[in-house]
Design a protein around this motif. Structure first.
Motif, PDB file in Angstrom:
ATOM      1  N   PHE A 141       4.323 -22.921  -2.449  1.00 46.41           N
ATOM      2  CA  PHE A 141       3.847 -21.924  -3.405  1.00 46.41           C
ATOM      3  C   PHE A 141       4.722 -21.962  -4.643  1.00 46.41           C
ATOM      4  CE2 PHE A 141       4.248 -17.181  -4.433  1.00 46.41           C
ATOM      5  CZ  PHE A 141       3.145 -17.159  -5.266  1.00 46.41           C
ATOM      6  N   SER A 142       4.084 -22.023  -5.805  1.00 49.67           N
ATOM      7  CA  SER A 142       4.790 -21.967  -7.086  1.00 49.67           C
ATOM      8  C   SER A 142       4.378 -20.676  -7.788  1.00 49.67           C
ATOM      9  CB  SER A 142       4.436 -23.168  -7.961  1.00 49.67           C
ATOM     10  OG  SER A 142       4.831 -24.360  -7.338  1.00 49.67           O
ATOM     11  N   PRO A 143       5.181 -19.633  -7.682  1.00 43.56           N
ATOM     12  CA  PRO A 143       4.777 -18.350  -8.263  1.00 43.56           C
ATOM     13  C   PRO A 143       4.709 -18.387  -9.787  1.00 43.56           C
ATOM     14  CG  PRO A 143       6.899 -18.162  -7.112  1.00 43.56           C
ATOM     15  CD  PRO A 143       6.450 -19.565  -6.992  1.00 43.56           C
ATOM     16  N   ASN A 144       3.683 -17.731 -10.322  1.00 40.15           N
ATOM     17  CA  ASN A 144       3.561 -17.578 -11.765  1.00 40.15           C
ATOM     18  C   ASN A 144       4.251 -16.309 -12.238  1.00 40.15           C
ATOM     19  OD1 ASN A 144       1.990 -19.890 -12.207  1.00 40.15           O
ATOM     20  ND2 ASN A 144       0.156 -18.811 -11.567  1.00 40.15           N
ATOM     21  N   SER A 145       4.271 -15.307 -11.388  1.00 40.69           N
ATOM     22  CA  SER A 145       4.880 -14.022 -11.723  1.00 40.69           C
ATOM     23  C   SER A 145       5.831 -13.618 -10.610  1.00 40.69           C
ATOM     24  CB  SER A 145       3.813 -12.942 -11.866  1.00 40.69           C
ATOM     25  OG  SER A 145       2.887 -13.294 -12.862  1.00 40.69           O
ATOM     26  N   ILE A 146       6.995 -13.143 -11.008  1.00 39.66           N
ATOM     27  CA  ILE A 146       8.009 -12.712 -10.047  1.00 39.66           C
ATOM     28  C   ILE A 146       8.605 -11.411 -10.559  1.00 39.66           C
ATOM     29  CG2 ILE A 146      10.218 -13.279  -8.962  1.00 39.66           C
ATOM     30  CD1 ILE A 146       9.534 -16.255  -9.475  1.00 39.66           C
ATOM     31  N   VAL A 147       8.820 -10.458  -9.653  1.00 45.52           N
ATOM     32  CA  VAL A 147       9.510  -9.223 -10.031  1.00 45.52           C
ATOM     33  C   VAL A 147      10.710  -9.032  -9.117  1.00 45.52           C
ATOM     34  CG1 VAL A 147       7.451  -8.088 -10.933  1.00 45.52           C
ATOM     35  CG2 VAL A 147       8.089  -7.742  -8.559  1.00 45.52           C
ATOM     36  N   ILE A 148      11.706  -8.359  -9.650  1.00 46.04           N
ATOM     37  CA  ILE A 148      12.846  -7.919  -8.858  1.00 46.04           C
ATOM     38  C   ILE A 148      12.821  -6.402  -8.930  1.00 46.04           C
ATOM     39  CG2 ILE A 148      15.351  -7.980  -8.542  1.00 46.04           C
ATOM     40  CD1 ILE A 148      15.337 -10.666 -10.072  1.00 46.04           C
ATOM     41  N   ASP A 149      12.638  -5.747  -7.777  1.00 42.58           N
ATOM     42  CA  ASP A 149      12.509  -4.290  -7.794  1.00 42.58           C
ATOM     43  C   ASP A 149      13.883  -3.610  -7.806  1.00 42.58           C
ATOM     44  OD1 ASP A 149      13.436  -4.212  -5.147  1.00 42.58           O
ATOM     45  OD2 ASP A 149      11.478  -3.788  -4.284  1.00 42.58           O
TER      46      ASP A 149
END
Length: 143
Positions: free
Chosen positions: A63-71
Protein backbone atom coordinates in the motif's frame (compact mmCIF):
# COMPACT_ATOMS: atom_id res chain seq x y z
CA UNK A 1 37.99 12.23 -14.57
CA UNK A 2 36.35 8.87 -15.33
CA UNK A 3 36.52 7.92 -11.65
CA UNK A 4 34.83 11.17 -10.68
CA UNK A 5 32.02 10.59 -13.19
CA UNK A 6 31.59 7.00 -11.99
CA UNK A 7 31.48 8.08 -8.35
CA UNK A 8 28.94 10.81 -9.12
CA UNK A 9 26.78 8.34 -11.06
CA UNK A 10 26.86 5.82 -8.21
CA UNK A 11 25.89 8.45 -5.65
CA UNK A 12 22.99 9.60 -7.80
CA UNK A 13 21.78 6.01 -8.22
CA UNK A 14 21.69 5.39 -4.47
CA UNK A 15 19.11 8.18 -4.16
CA UNK A 16 16.80 6.22 -6.47
CA UNK A 17 16.48 3.22 -4.17
CA UNK A 18 13.89 3.02 -1.43
CA UNK A 19 15.10 3.27 2.13
CA UNK A 20 13.63 0.97 4.77
CA UNK A 21 12.20 2.66 7.84
CA UNK A 22 12.91 0.52 10.90
CA UNK A 23 10.60 2.04 13.54
CA UNK A 24 7.81 4.48 14.38
CA UNK A 25 10.15 7.44 14.83
CA UNK A 26 11.73 6.95 11.39
CA UNK A 27 8.27 6.71 9.79
CA UNK A 28 7.09 9.82 11.63
CA UNK A 29 10.20 11.74 10.57
CA UNK A 30 9.75 10.69 6.92
CA UNK A 31 6.05 11.65 6.96
CA UNK A 32 6.64 15.03 8.61
CA UNK A 33 9.32 15.75 6.00
CA UNK A 34 6.79 15.09 3.24
CA UNK A 35 8.34 11.86 1.99
CA UNK A 36 6.13 9.25 0.34
CA UNK A 37 6.06 5.83 1.98
CA UNK A 38 5.15 2.32 0.91
CA UNK A 39 3.84 -0.29 3.37
CA UNK A 40 4.45 -3.99 2.60
CA UNK A 41 2.52 -6.46 4.76
CA UNK A 42 3.31 -10.17 5.04
CA UNK A 43 -0.01 -11.43 6.38
CA UNK A 44 1.46 -14.81 7.36
CA UNK A 45 3.48 -13.05 10.09
CA UNK A 46 0.54 -11.13 11.55
CA UNK A 47 -2.14 -12.14 14.02
CA UNK A 48 -5.81 -11.76 13.24
CA UNK A 49 -9.21 -12.00 14.85
CA UNK A 50 -11.79 -14.62 13.94
CA UNK A 51 -13.40 -12.28 11.37
CA UNK A 52 -10.10 -12.09 9.46
CA UNK A 53 -9.61 -15.68 8.37
CA UNK A 54 -10.29 -14.73 4.75
CA UNK A 55 -7.33 -12.32 4.86
CA UNK A 56 -5.04 -15.29 5.42
CA UNK A 57 -5.60 -16.18 1.75
CA UNK A 58 -3.41 -13.21 0.91
CA UNK A 59 0.33 -13.63 1.25
CA UNK A 60 1.51 -10.08 0.71
CA UNK A 61 -0.12 -6.68 0.35
CA UNK A 62 1.57 -3.41 -0.60
CA UNK A 63 0.00 0.00 0.00
CA UNK A 64 1.28 3.45 -0.96
CA UNK A 65 -0.78 5.97 1.02
CA UNK A 66 -1.71 9.25 -0.63
CA UNK A 67 -2.85 10.85 2.61
CA UNK A 68 -1.45 10.35 6.09
CA UNK A 69 -2.41 11.97 9.39
CA UNK A 70 -0.77 11.96 12.78
CA UNK A 71 -3.40 12.41 15.48
CA UNK A 72 -3.02 14.04 18.91
CA UNK A 73 -2.16 10.67 20.46
CA UNK A 74 0.72 10.29 17.99
CA UNK A 75 -0.90 7.53 15.93
CA UNK A 76 0.01 7.60 12.24
CA UNK A 77 -3.11 6.81 10.19
CA UNK A 78 -3.97 6.22 6.57
CA UNK A 79 -6.71 4.44 4.65
CA UNK A 80 -7.81 3.36 1.22
CA UNK A 81 -11.05 2.42 -0.45
CA UNK A 82 -11.14 0.39 -3.61
CA UNK A 83 -13.66 -1.46 -5.74
CA UNK A 84 -13.39 -5.23 -6.02
CA UNK A 85 -15.10 -8.24 -7.56
CA UNK A 86 -12.59 -10.58 -5.90
CA UNK A 87 -13.34 -10.32 -2.20
CA UNK A 88 -13.12 -13.86 -0.79
CA UNK A 89 -16.13 -13.20 1.46
CA UNK A 90 -18.46 -12.57 -1.50
CA UNK A 91 -16.83 -13.83 -4.73
CA UNK A 92 -18.12 -12.13 -7.87
CA UNK A 93 -20.16 -9.54 -5.97
CA UNK A 94 -19.22 -5.89 -6.50
CA UNK A 95 -17.97 -4.44 -3.21
CA UNK A 96 -15.82 -1.70 -1.81
CA UNK A 97 -13.04 -2.65 0.54
CA UNK A 98 -12.20 0.08 3.05
CA UNK A 99 -8.82 -0.59 4.68
CA UNK A 100 -7.45 1.53 7.55
CA UNK A 101 -3.83 1.41 8.75
CA UNK A 102 -2.83 2.67 12.21
CA UNK A 103 0.83 2.75 13.28
CA UNK A 104 1.38 3.13 17.02
CA UNK A 105 4.42 4.43 18.86
CA UNK A 106 5.29 0.88 20.03
CA UNK A 107 5.77 -0.13 16.33
CA UNK A 108 2.52 -2.11 16.27
CA UNK A 109 0.27 -1.74 13.26
CA UNK A 110 -3.45 -2.40 13.21
CA UNK A 111 -5.04 -3.02 9.82
CA UNK A 112 -8.84 -2.94 9.76
CA UNK A 113 -10.78 -4.12 6.71
CA UNK A 114 -14.43 -3.33 6.07
CA UNK A 115 -16.28 -4.89 3.14
CA UNK A 116 -19.10 -2.65 1.93
CA UNK A 117 -21.90 -3.16 -0.58
CA UNK A 118 -20.97 -1.27 -3.76
CA UNK A 119 -24.41 0.32 -4.09
CA UNK A 120 -25.57 1.06 -0.55
CA UNK A 121 -22.21 1.11 1.28
CA UNK A 122 -23.81 -1.10 3.92
CA UNK A 123 -21.32 -3.39 5.71
CA UNK A 124 -21.45 -6.93 4.34
CA UNK A 125 -19.62 -8.52 7.27
CA UNK A 126 -18.00 -7.58 10.55
CA UNK A 127 -14.76 -5.61 10.43
CA UNK A 128 -11.66 -7.77 10.07
CA UNK A 129 -8.59 -6.78 12.08
CA UNK A 130 -4.98 -7.81 11.51
CA UNK A 131 -2.21 -6.91 13.97
CA UNK A 132 1.43 -6.71 12.90
CA UNK A 133 4.61 -4.95 13.90
CA UNK A 134 7.32 -3.19 11.96
CA UNK A 135 10.03 -5.76 11.16
CA UNK A 136 7.67 -8.65 11.95
CA UNK A 137 5.00 -8.68 9.30
CA UNK A 138 5.32 -5.12 8.02
CA UNK A 139 8.12 -3.32 6.23
CA UNK A 140 7.86 0.39 5.48
CA UNK A 141 9.93 2.13 2.84
CA UNK A 142 10.39 5.64 1.53
CA UNK A 143 10.13 5.99 -2.21
Amino acid sequence: MKKLLLLTSLLMMTNCFAGELKDYLQVKTAVTQGQSIRIATDFSKCTSDTNSKSLQKYLLGVFSPNSIVIDNAGKIKSSLKHFSLNDPNVPGKPVYQYVAYVLNQDNSIKISVNVLDAVSYAPIKATSVVNCTIADGVSIYTH
